[in-house]
Motif scaffolding. Structure first.
Motif, mmCIF file in Angstrom:
data_model
loop_
_atom_site.group_PDB
_atom_site.id
_atom_site.type_symbol
_atom_site.label_atom_id
_atom_site.label_comp_id
_atom_site.label_asym_id
_atom_site.label_seq_id
_atom_site.Cartn_x
_atom_site.Cartn_y
_atom_site.Cartn_z
ATOM 1 N N UNK A 70 14.330 -7.835 35.375
ATOM 2 C CA UNK A 70 13.396 -6.719 35.543
ATOM 3 C C UNK A 70 13.561 -5.696 34.426
ATOM 4 N N UNK A 71 14.809 -5.398 34.084
ATOM 5 C CA UNK A 71 15.063 -4.430 33.020
ATOM 6 C C UNK A 71 14.526 -4.940 31.684
ATOM 7 N N UNK A 72 14.782 -6.225 31.375
ATOM 8 C CA UNK A 72 14.269 -6.801 30.132
ATOM 9 C C UNK A 72 12.745 -6.778 30.101
ATOM 10 N N UNK A 130 5.176 -10.696 27.732
ATOM 11 C CA UNK A 130 6.217 -11.488 28.373
ATOM 12 C C UNK A 130 7.495 -11.371 27.565
ATOM 13 N N UNK A 131 8.611 -11.673 28.193
ATOM 14 C CA UNK A 131 9.902 -11.601 27.510
ATOM 15 C C UNK A 131 10.719 -12.838 27.832
ATOM 16 N N UNK A 132 11.555 -13.214 26.887
ATOM 17 C CA UNK A 132 12.480 -14.316 27.092
ATOM 18 C C UNK A 132 13.762 -13.778 27.709
ATOM 19 N N UNK A 133 14.160 -14.335 28.846
ATOM 20 C CA UNK A 133 15.428 -13.993 29.470
ATOM 21 C C UNK A 133 16.339 -15.211 29.418
ATOM 22 N N UNK A 134 17.558 -15.050 29.860
ATOM 23 C CA UNK A 134 18.498 -16.167 29.879
ATOM 24 C C UNK A 134 18.092 -17.251 30.867
ATOM 25 N N UNK A 135 17.126 -16.922 31.755
ATOM 26 C CA UNK A 135 16.762 -17.861 32.815
ATOM 27 C C UNK A 135 15.324 -18.346 32.703
ATOM 28 N N UNK A 136 14.589 -17.850 31.723
ATOM 29 C CA UNK A 136 13.220 -18.290 31.533
ATOM 30 C C UNK A 136 12.333 -17.155 31.058
#
Length: 214
Positions: free
Chosen positions: A44-46, A57-63
């Motif tokens: 959520x923060x990212x 959209x943003x890339x996170x460590x999980x998708x």
């Protein structure tokens, strides 16, 4: 004496096995949820940071994350990220968006899946949902409000029932389905119907009723 030692060590082994099993159960029910909540907050923060920077959209460590789901029935603090796909990593973080289904607010079916138990339990209270409840989806630029057309526990289907994620779901049994009107902008929530095994899915359909700038 030798037989007594064997019985003693066998007893110790059984005790250790029992403790290991209890530890595994505790991890599944509490540990995975604790970890998932941390991942959810980070995602959520990212996402919020990315939106402020103009990224949809943003890339996170999980998708890849691109939206936030809020359900007033679940409380004002309920906010769960939506990530692309339905992999184990995605569903351990938030909602998974079925690849190939419509996006937020689009014509077709915005189909989402989430865990009901363990891994953050975003839809633990799925049976509490009622027809008419709102599901709010936020993107970087808009807020979409959907209204559920059936209660959370009203429709249970086999996990192989792919019709629920089609652009205009038609129930092959003639039961609960969205109004069969082409051009609908729908949302579908899916989760496990049972708490301890996953043979069936609860399904709730909703229709877009409002769209506003975020």
């Amino acid at each position: 004496m030798r037989a007594r030692r064997i019985l003693t060590w066998t007893g110790f082994g059984l005790i250790l096995a029992g403790l290991a099993m209890l530890g595994w159960v505790a991890w599944e029910f509490y540990g995975t949820t604790w970890v998932s909540h941390r991942h959810r907050e980070q995602a959520l923060s990212r996402l919020e940071q990315g939106w402020r920077g103009g990224h949809g959209s943003v890339r996170t460590s999980w998708g890849e994350a691109d939206a936030i789901v809020r359900i007033p029935r679940f409380g004002s603090s309920y906010a769960v990220p939506v990530l692309e796909g339905t992999s184990a990593a995605v569903l351990a973080t938030g909602y998974g968006h079925f690849t190939g289904t419509a996006g937020p607010g689009q014509v077709g079916n915005y189909a989402l899946a989430a865990h009901r138990i363990t891994h953050g339990e975003p839809l633990r209270r799925m049976p509490d949902l009622r027809s008419g409840d709102e599901v709010i989806v936020q993107t970087r630029t808009r807020t979409y409000t959907y209204r559920l057309t059936n209660a959370g526990s009203a429709l249970v289907v086999p996990m192989t029932a792919t019709w629920v994620t089609t652009p205009l779901p038609r129930n092959p049994t003639g039961g609960i389905e969205p109004a069969q009107q082409p051009g609908q902008r729908l949302i579908t929530l899916t989760t496990c119907s049972e708490l301890f095994h996953t043979d069936n899915r609860m399904v709730a359909f909703g229709v877009l009723v409002a769209s506003a700038p975020r």
